[in-house]
Every structure is written in structure tokens, then in C-alpha cells.
Design an enzyme around this catalytic site. Structure first.
Site, PDB file in Angstrom:
ATOM      1  N   HIS A 297      41.473  31.908  80.287  1.00  0.00           N
ATOM      2  CA  HIS A 297      42.827  32.295  79.916  1.00  0.00           C
ATOM      3  C   HIS A 297      43.770  31.238  80.497  1.00  0.00           C
ATOM      4  O   HIS A 297      43.522  30.680  81.567  1.00  0.00           O
ATOM      5  CB  HIS A 297      43.181  33.682  80.473  1.00  0.00           C
ATOM      6  CG  HIS A 297      42.590  34.797  79.657  1.00  0.00           C
ATOM      7  ND1 HIS A 297      42.433  36.082  80.129  1.00  0.00           N
ATOM      8  CD2 HIS A 297      42.114  34.808  78.379  1.00  0.00           C
ATOM      9  CE1 HIS A 297      41.898  36.841  79.178  1.00  0.00           C
ATOM     10  NE2 HIS A 297      41.696  36.087  78.109  1.00  0.00           N
TER      11      HIS A 297
ATOM     12  N   HIS B  87      46.762  38.085  91.928  1.00  0.00           N
ATOM     13  CA  HIS B  87      47.045  38.226  90.492  1.00  0.00           C
ATOM     14  C   HIS B  87      48.049  39.364  90.292  1.00  0.00           C
ATOM     15  O   HIS B  87      47.815  40.338  89.570  1.00  0.00           O
ATOM     16  CB  HIS B  87      45.752  38.468  89.706  1.00  0.00           C
ATOM     17  CG  HIS B  87      45.837  38.057  88.250  1.00  0.00           C
ATOM     18  ND1 HIS B  87      46.196  38.940  87.267  1.00  0.00           N
ATOM     19  CD2 HIS B  87      45.615  36.879  87.630  1.00  0.00           C
ATOM     20  CE1 HIS B  87      46.169  38.306  86.085  1.00  0.00           C
ATOM     21  NE2 HIS B  87      45.827  37.056  86.282  1.00  0.00           N
TER      22      HIS B  87
ATOM     23  N   ASP C  44      40.014  37.703  87.258  1.00  0.00           N
ATOM     24  CA  ASP C  44      40.617  38.828  86.534  1.00  0.00           C
ATOM     25  C   ASP C  44      39.514  39.785  86.105  1.00  0.00           C
ATOM     26  O   ASP C  44      38.585  39.380  85.403  1.00  0.00           O
ATOM     27  CB  ASP C  44      41.324  38.339  85.254  1.00  0.00           C
ATOM     28  CG  ASP C  44      42.544  37.480  85.550  1.00  0.00           C
ATOM     29  OD1 ASP C  44      42.777  37.145  86.721  1.00  0.00           O
ATOM     30  OD2 ASP C  44      43.266  37.155  84.582  1.00  0.00           O
TER      31      ASP C  44
ATOM     32  N   ASP D  92      46.478  31.028  82.039  1.00  0.00           N
ATOM     33  CA  ASP D  92      47.052  31.070  83.398  1.00  0.00           C
ATOM     34  C   ASP D  92      46.040  30.682  84.479  1.00  0.00           C
ATOM     35  O   ASP D  92      46.394  30.628  85.659  1.00  0.00           O
ATOM     36  CB  ASP D  92      47.681  32.445  83.692  1.00  0.00           C
ATOM     37  CG  ASP D  92      46.695  33.603  83.621  1.00  0.00           C
ATOM     38  OD1 ASP D  92      45.869  33.630  82.688  1.00  0.00           O
ATOM     39  OD2 ASP D  92      46.743  34.489  84.499  1.00  0.00           O
TER      40      ASP D  92
HETATM   41 ZN   LIG Z   1      45.024  35.864  84.713  1.00  0.00          ZN
HETATM   42 ZN   LIG Z   2      42.680  36.674  82.279  1.00  0.00          ZN
END
Ligand SMILES: [Zn+2]
Ligand SMILES: [Zn+2]
Length: 308
Positions: A62, A265, A207, A64
């Protein structure tokens, strides 16, 4: 020494106070980077970690978590780096990572290797392994555990003296498991050396929903760094987006018997005040704190031995 520096602790997008995901773990002077969100190189400058990193482990692709690699590689090129850089990605991640490596430049002036990892694979290093494990984030995602090898048992100096072993090389031989002769007697390692002791374990979830693999990897972990994007009031949203709440992370840490938990996060909605997340988690697992950019955590041996 194991030192963990939180370079970016925001979920999805940066805020004024937090950059997007990146974590640097230094063990014995060897730095490993985990995730590299946009702007990570500036965070590395700000928090003085240096640019000697040769391995970056990506939890998933992802934006980020990886957009920062392009700029970091460009800067390393300008600094006339010649050492190889290894970029570790979950299976299938090579095409995206190759794009990020080559974006906006004719040629990368030092070798960059993109390597895929599957859950269960380990990257062997001197004295420790980095082990990848499968997490639950609705895309191919890995968590990583830095697991030190077992250490030698505790050497009982007083007992060795009492048994007449002279200080010096014989101590070393016994400590490494070899019997020695003293005055016609055999002294065995088990006489003066305790059982092998576990090394340290640091786990980074990336994540994820709270999941079994993270709990298994975090058994007696010295430090667990876990996704806590939301608070309990957003539990549905956490479930829908493949993230964890602070309480869920704390419950996992408790189940696993981890020693310490750091939440990261963090959603922008807690930008002003992250204390509700900390309170929520501490009700379940008191040894919790919420990470902030620039937080440094030292991880000592759990038995805090002076003889290492
Ligand atoms: Zn993330
Ligand atoms: Zn993610």
C-alpha cells in the site's frame, strides 16, 4: 543493543505531527528498515539514523508503506553509494517495487535487488533471523519478527573459582561447552554453565487485523509493535479495513505473553490526542504505549545479564 526508532507512525496519510509508516531497528550497529513511507529519508535525517541501511523489509505494498523508497534510493545514489540494497517484498510484489526503484531516473548507480518473501521464510543474519509471517490485511501482507539466536548459558564465576578453575582461557572453553582438566580432575561445562538462554525477539505486525500468526510469533516477545489504527468505538471500521483497534492489539499482546506493546499506524482522527488509544489498551495490557515519530525504544535482555 537493540534499538527501535519510530520514523513514521501515521495511518494512510501524514499529519502535521506524524509521518507515514517506517520503523528502523538497529542491532549491534546493523540497521534494518521496515516499511518506507513517503518522506522516510527526511525522518532518517531528523532522527539521526544514518543512511547505511542495506535491507528494507516491506510489510505490503500500500502506498503509505513504500512510496519513500524512490527518494531514498535517489539520495543514496547522489551520495555515491556502491553497496547493494536489498528490498524484501511479499510474493508478487516485484513489479510494483521495480517501478518504484526505477521511477524518474535513467539508471540506479548501485545494485538494488528486489527479493520476494513468503510467510515462514527467514532471512538469516549473523546472530539472528528475520522471519516473515502472514498477516490479515485484505492484500498480500507480512509481519516480521527479528529473532536472536539462543545465547550461551550463564557462567557461574563463583562456582568456577570454588572448583579451582583458574581465571583465563579455561573459563572460555567451559562456557563454549568443552570440559577442562584442573589438577587431574575433569570439570564439565554443566558444573559451571547454566542452560542456554533465549535471545531477544522484536515483532512488527504491519497493517493487520489481530491474527493467530502474529500472536504465535509474539510469544514472550520482548517488544511487539502492532497496528492500532483505531479505537474501540471504530471496531467495525477496523474490521472492514483490515486494521486493529488499540484494545484488540492489547488483547493479542496479553494472550501472547509479550513483555511490551507499542501501538502504531495511528489514524489522523487521533492526531490531536492519542491518549484515548493508550488508555483503552492499558486497561487490558498495562505495558503499552502509543508510538510517536522519533520515539526510540531500547530492548534489553529480559534477564538483564551483566555478563554479556
Ligand atoms: Zn498503512
Ligand atoms: Zn495497508
Amino acid at each position: 543493543m537493540i534499538r527501535v526508532t519510530f520514523l513514521g507512525t501515521a495511518a494512510s496519510r501524514p499529519t502535521v505531527g506524524r509521518n507515514v509508516s517506517s520503523l528502523l531497528i538497529q542491532r549491534g550497529g546493523e540497521p534494518l528498515l521496515f516499511d518506507c513511507g513517503e518522506g522516510t529519508q527526511r525522518q532518517m535525517m531528523r532522527y539521526g539514523t544514518g543512511f547505511t541501511v542495506s535491507d528494507v523489509f516491506f510489510t505490503h505494498l500500500h502506498a503509505d508503506h513504500f512510496l519513500g523508497i524512490t527518494g531514498l534510493l535517489r539520495t543514496m545514489g547522489l551520495q555515491e553509494r556502491s553497496e547493494v540494497m536489498r528490498l524484501w517484498v511479499p510474493t508478487g510484489g516485484t513489479p510494483i517495487m521495480e517501478q518504484a526503484v526505477h521511477l524518474g531516473v535513467e539508471r540506479v548507480p548501485f545494485p538494488v535487488e528486489v527479493k520476494e518473501l513468503e510467510a515462514g521464510q527467514r532471512v538469516a543474519r549473523a546472530g539472528y533471523d528475520v522471519i516473515a509471517f502472514a498477516t490479515q490485511h485484505g492484500t498480500r501482507a507480512l509481519g516480521y519478527a527479528l529473532v536472536e539466536h539462543e545465547r550461551l548459558g550463564r557462567f557461574d564465576v563463583a562456582r568456577a573459582r570454588a572448583m579451582g578453575v583458574p581465571e583465563g582461557p579455561l573459563y572460555g572453553q567451559l562456557h563454549r561447552g568443552l570440559p577442562v582438566q584442573v589438577g587431574g580432575r575433569t570439570i564439565n561445562p554443566t558444573d559451571v554453565v547454566g542452560p542456554p538462554r533465549p535471545g531477544r525477539r522484536v515483532v512488527y505486525s504491519g497493517d493487520t487485523r489481530p491474527c493467530r500468526a502474529t500472536a504465535d510469533m509474539s510469544r514472550a516477545a520482548d517488544l511487539l509493535v502492532h497496528d492500532a489504527t483505531f479505537g474501540a468505538e471504530e471496531a467495525d471500521r477496523a474490521r472492514a479495513t483490515g486494521h486493529a483497534t488499540a484494545r484488540e492489539a492489547a488483547e493479542l499482546a496479553l494472550r501472547a505473553g509479550a513483555l511490551r506493546l507499542v501501538l502504531t499506524h495511528i489514524s489522523a482522527r487521533y492526531a490531536e490526542d492519542h491518549r484515548p488509544l493508550e488508555r483503552e489498551a492499558r486497561e487490558v495490557f498495562p505495558a503499552t504505549r502509543v508510538a510517536y515519530d522519533g520515539l526510540v525504544i531500547e530492548v534489553p535482555y529480559a534477564d538483564a545479564d551483566a555478563d554479556e
